[in-house]
Design an enzyme around this catalytic site. Structure first.
Site, PDB file in Angstrom:
ATOM      1  CG  HIS A  68      -4.224   8.491   6.922  1.00 48.17           C
ATOM      2  ND1 HIS A  68      -2.790   8.293   7.392  1.00 48.17           N
ATOM      3  CD2 HIS A  68      -4.133   7.843   6.055  1.00 48.17           C
ATOM      4  CE1 HIS A  68      -2.090   7.783   6.821  1.00 48.17           C
ATOM      5  NE2 HIS A  68      -2.792   7.118   5.991  1.00 48.17           N
TER       6      HIS A  68
ATOM      7  CD  GLN B  65      11.618  15.595   3.214  1.00 44.82           C
ATOM      8  OE1 GLN B  65      12.114  14.433   2.568  1.00 44.82           O
ATOM      9  NE2 GLN B  65      10.637  16.298   2.741  1.00 44.82           N
TER      10      GLN B  65
ATOM     11  N   GLY C 193      -3.607  11.668  16.347  1.00 46.10           N
ATOM     12  CA  GLY C 193      -2.786  12.871  15.589  1.00 46.10           C
ATOM     13  C   GLY C 193      -2.138  13.642  16.814  1.00 46.10           C
ATOM     14  CG  ASP C 194       1.418  14.523  17.121  1.00 41.77           C
ATOM     15  OD1 ASP C 194       1.433  13.763  17.989  1.00 41.77           O
ATOM     16  OD2 ASP C 194       2.272  14.161  15.995  1.00 41.77           O
TER      17      ASP C 194
ATOM     18  CB  SER D 217      -0.830  -0.093   1.079  1.00 41.29           C
ATOM     19  OG  SER D 217      -0.197  -0.190   2.356  1.00 41.29           O
TER      20      SER D 217
ATOM     21  CD  GLU E 161       0.984   7.705   5.261  1.00 39.15           C
ATOM     22  OE1 GLU E 161       0.678   6.629   5.772  1.00 39.15           O
ATOM     23  OE2 GLU E 161       1.540   8.685   5.948  1.00 39.15           O
TER      24      GLU E 161
ATOM     25  CB  ALA F 257      -5.917   6.108  18.318  1.00 40.31           C
TER      26      ALA F 257
ATOM     27  CG  HIS G  24       1.602   1.591   4.811  1.00 33.78           C
ATOM     28  ND1 HIS G  24       0.315   1.834   4.031  1.00 33.78           N
ATOM     29  CD2 HIS G  24       1.850   3.084   5.211  1.00 33.78           C
ATOM     30  CE1 HIS G  24       0.043   3.176   4.112  1.00 33.78           C
ATOM     31  NE2 HIS G  24       0.964   3.922   4.933  1.00 33.78           N
TER      32      HIS G  24
ATOM     33  CG  PHE H  30       9.814  13.560   8.344  1.00 33.45           C
ATOM     34  CD1 PHE H  30       9.269  14.875   8.362  1.00 33.45           C
ATOM     35  CD2 PHE H  30       9.677  12.770   7.097  1.00 33.45           C
ATOM     36  CE1 PHE H  30       8.736  15.397   7.406  1.00 33.45           C
ATOM     37  CE2 PHE H  30       9.167  13.483   5.966  1.00 33.45           C
ATOM     38  CZ  PHE H  30       8.667  14.538   6.222  1.00 33.45           C
TER      39      PHE H  30
ATOM     40  CE1 TYR I 151       3.814   6.306  16.368  1.00 34.03           C
ATOM     41  CE2 TYR I 151       1.955   5.052  17.216  1.00 34.03           C
ATOM     42  CZ  TYR I 151       2.376   5.969  16.690  1.00 34.03           C
ATOM     43  OH  TYR I 151       1.638   6.951  16.162  1.00 34.03           O
TER      44      TYR I 151
HETATM   45  P1  FAD Z   1      -2.685   6.964  20.199  1.00 35.42           P
HETATM   46  O1  FAD Z   1      -2.601   5.380  19.874  1.00 35.42           O
HETATM   47  O2  FAD Z   1      -3.845   7.743  20.787  1.00 35.42           O
HETATM   48  O3  FAD Z   1      -1.361   7.165  21.305  1.00 35.42           O
HETATM   49  C1  FAD Z   1      -0.816   8.414  21.273  1.00 35.42           C
HETATM   50  C2  FAD Z   1       0.009   8.336  22.717  1.00 35.42           C
HETATM   51  O4  FAD Z   1      -0.888   8.342  23.849  1.00 35.42           O
HETATM   52  C3  FAD Z   1       1.015   7.120  22.888  1.00 35.42           C
HETATM   53  O5  FAD Z   1       2.253   7.552  23.407  1.00 35.42           O
HETATM   54  C4  FAD Z   1       0.275   6.245  23.685  1.00 35.42           C
HETATM   55  O6  FAD Z   1       1.059   5.276  24.481  1.00 35.42           O
HETATM   56  C5  FAD Z   1      -0.493   7.165  24.732  1.00 35.42           C
HETATM   57  N1  FAD Z   1      -1.702   6.501  25.202  1.00 35.42           N
HETATM   58  C6  FAD Z   1      -2.650   6.077  24.607  1.00 35.42           C
HETATM   59  N2  FAD Z   1      -3.764   5.744  25.418  1.00 35.42           N
HETATM   60  C7  FAD Z   1      -3.528   6.205  26.508  1.00 35.42           C
HETATM   61  C8  FAD Z   1      -4.234   6.438  27.911  1.00 35.42           C
HETATM   62  N3  FAD Z   1      -5.267   5.886  27.915  1.00 35.42           N
HETATM   63  N4  FAD Z   1      -3.509   7.010  28.692  1.00 35.42           N
HETATM   64  C9  FAD Z   1      -2.347   7.681  28.565  1.00 35.42           C
HETATM   65  N5  FAD Z   1      -1.675   7.425  27.541  1.00 35.42           N
HETATM   66  C10 FAD Z   1      -2.263   6.742  26.462  1.00 35.42           C
HETATM   67  N6  FAD Z   1      -0.979  12.031  12.156  1.00 35.42           N
HETATM   68  C11 FAD Z   1      -1.667  12.874  11.554  1.00 35.42           C
HETATM   69  O7  FAD Z   1      -2.051  13.900  12.276  1.00 35.42           O
HETATM   70  N7  FAD Z   1      -2.244  12.480  10.448  1.00 35.42           N
HETATM   71  C12 FAD Z   1      -2.188  11.415   9.841  1.00 35.42           C
HETATM   72  O8  FAD Z   1      -2.628  11.069   8.614  1.00 35.42           O
HETATM   73  C13 FAD Z   1      -1.039  10.544  10.357  1.00 35.42           C
HETATM   74  N8  FAD Z   1      -1.099   9.261   9.937  1.00 35.42           N
HETATM   75  C14 FAD Z   1      -0.196   8.432  10.479  1.00 35.42           C
HETATM   76  C15 FAD Z   1      -0.107   7.012   9.872  1.00 35.42           C
HETATM   77  C16 FAD Z   1       0.821   5.942  10.455  1.00 35.42           C
HETATM   78  C17 FAD Z   1       0.870   4.739   9.810  1.00 35.42           C
HETATM   79  C18 FAD Z   1       1.442   6.462  11.562  1.00 35.42           C
HETATM   80  C19 FAD Z   1       2.480   5.444  12.360  1.00 35.42           C
HETATM   81  C20 FAD Z   1       1.464   7.808  12.145  1.00 35.42           C
HETATM   82  C21 FAD Z   1       0.453   8.619  11.672  1.00 35.42           C
HETATM   83  N9  FAD Z   1       0.340   9.918  12.371  1.00 35.42           N
HETATM   84  C22 FAD Z   1      -0.521  10.884  11.504  1.00 35.42           C
HETATM   85  C23 FAD Z   1       0.870  10.331  13.443  1.00 35.42           C
HETATM   86  C24 FAD Z   1       0.284  10.083  14.598  1.00 35.42           C
HETATM   87  O9  FAD Z   1      -1.038  10.855  14.573  1.00 35.42           O
HETATM   88  C25 FAD Z   1       0.852  10.540  15.865  1.00 35.42           C
HETATM   89  O10 FAD Z   1       2.030   9.737  15.931  1.00 35.42           O
HETATM   90  C26 FAD Z   1       0.309  10.790  17.280  1.00 35.42           C
HETATM   91  O11 FAD Z   1       1.023  11.341  18.170  1.00 35.42           O
HETATM   92  C27 FAD Z   1      -0.444   9.670  17.794  1.00 35.42           C
HETATM   93  O12 FAD Z   1      -1.354   8.988  17.067  1.00 35.42           O
HETATM   94  P2  FAD Z   1      -1.926   7.547  17.731  1.00 35.42           P
HETATM   95  O13 FAD Z   1      -3.070   7.174  16.778  1.00 35.42           O
HETATM   96  O14 FAD Z   1      -0.800   6.260  17.664  1.00 35.42           O
HETATM   97  O15 FAD Z   1      -2.300   7.738  19.143  1.00 35.42           O
END
Ligand code: FAD
Length: 272
Positions: A66, A201, A97-98, A4, A6, A112, A255, A205, A134
């Protein structure tokens, strides 16, 4: 072999044309899907939607948007997902997301897993849900155990599959998969593959997302900084070797973070 690719949503007409060409070239190897990133806080919402609908309408490859939930309200998520459902889209890459700097209201979702659960509740099994993983730990996690448990929580909430952050150390991936299995995770965990084409870059990243660039790679990238051709050839060799190592140990899905470019992702994917 499943692949796939991205993309990020292009901001200009020229970028759209380039991406249309890239999609056409990548379609030649029949990828499973094309995914399109989503700026956290909804910053690219329109552009993501537009790109996704364009792929779904004009390409022979399914589109997978996404969706990052930070800053979103439940009704906004439903409005967007309804549009995707109507367009016969059935795969979503589901993220937190961040938090963009200055954002005061983080919305209805904190992590998430809450978005995964919400999508499952609202749409049952219509969407195949991918989540992020991760192997080298999410940079904000308290520790690796906590991060693995949070990953497992996303799976319990209904995730069907995962895509990893990129890495250049295959052992990190294999260990992550083993430890996730010990926590009862039984979904496919597809490695995310970042081709190497640009030293500055990649360092930027990697600092942001917590991916490690091994010293032996970094030192060579520094040497090749003023010779892009040599850097690209070296990068392609390193990433191809990484993919072969993964493949030799049974990985059957990759991917690619294509950066909206055909090469070197296509060259690497063709070796699999
Ligand atoms: P989560 O799974 O929610 O985790 C985030 C952090 O919170 C982790 O450190 C986790 O350990 C911690 N955590 C989770 N649950 C809890 C809880 N209950 N209590 C305390 N801590 C907790 N970002 C974008 O903005 N747009 C995109 O399109 C995008 N695409 C991506 C695609 C891939 C394949 C990857 C790997 C990353 C992508 N990202 C994207 C980046 C991602 O959004 C960031 O890494 C973000 O910081 C974490 O997202 P997550 O969904 O992993 O979060």
């Amino acid at each position: 072999m499943k692949t796939s690719f991205e993309f990020f949503p292009p901001r200009t007409e020229k970028g759209q044309k380039t991406l249309a060409q890239v999609r056409q070239e990548l379609s030649a190897i029949q990828p499973e899907y094309f995914s399109v990133t989503f700026g956290a806080g909804g910053t690219t919402q329109e552009a993501t939607l537009e790109t996704v609908l364009d792929i779904q309408k004009n390409d022979s490859i399914p589109a997978a948007p996404h969706l990052s939930c930070i800053g979103s309200k439940k009704d906004e998520v439903i409005a967007l997902l309804d549009q995707y459902k109507k367009a016969n889209i059935n795969r979503i890459v589901t993220l937190r997301g961040d938090v963009p700097s200055g954002m005061r209201d983080i919305g209805d979702f904190h992590y998430a897993n809450e978005l995964v659960e919400f999508i499952k509740t609202q749409y049952n099994d219509h969407f195949h849900i991918e989540v992020a993983a991760y192997p080298e730990m999410h940079p904000q996690a308290k520790n690796i155990q906590a991060d693995l448990q949070h990953f497992a929580n996303k799976v319990s909430a209904g995730a069907d599959a995962a895509i990893t952050q990129y890495f250049y150390n295959a052992d990190a991936y294999f260990r992550f998969v083993d430890e996730a299995e010990k926590l009862g995770v039984d979904i496919p965990i597809t490695p995310g593959i970042m081709p190497i084409t640009n030293h500055t870059q990649l360092v930027r990243f990697s600092n942001m997302c917590g991916a490690e660039i091994p010293k032996w790679i970094l030192e060579r990238l520094r040497c090749y900084e003023n010779d892009l051709e040599a850097l690209s050839a070296f990068g392609t060799e390193v990433v191809t070797d990484l993919c072969q190592t993964l493949k030799n140990q049974g990985v059957d899905s990759f991917h690619f973070y294509s950066m909206n470019r055909t090469q070197p992702s296509l060259d690497i994917a063709k070796t699999l």
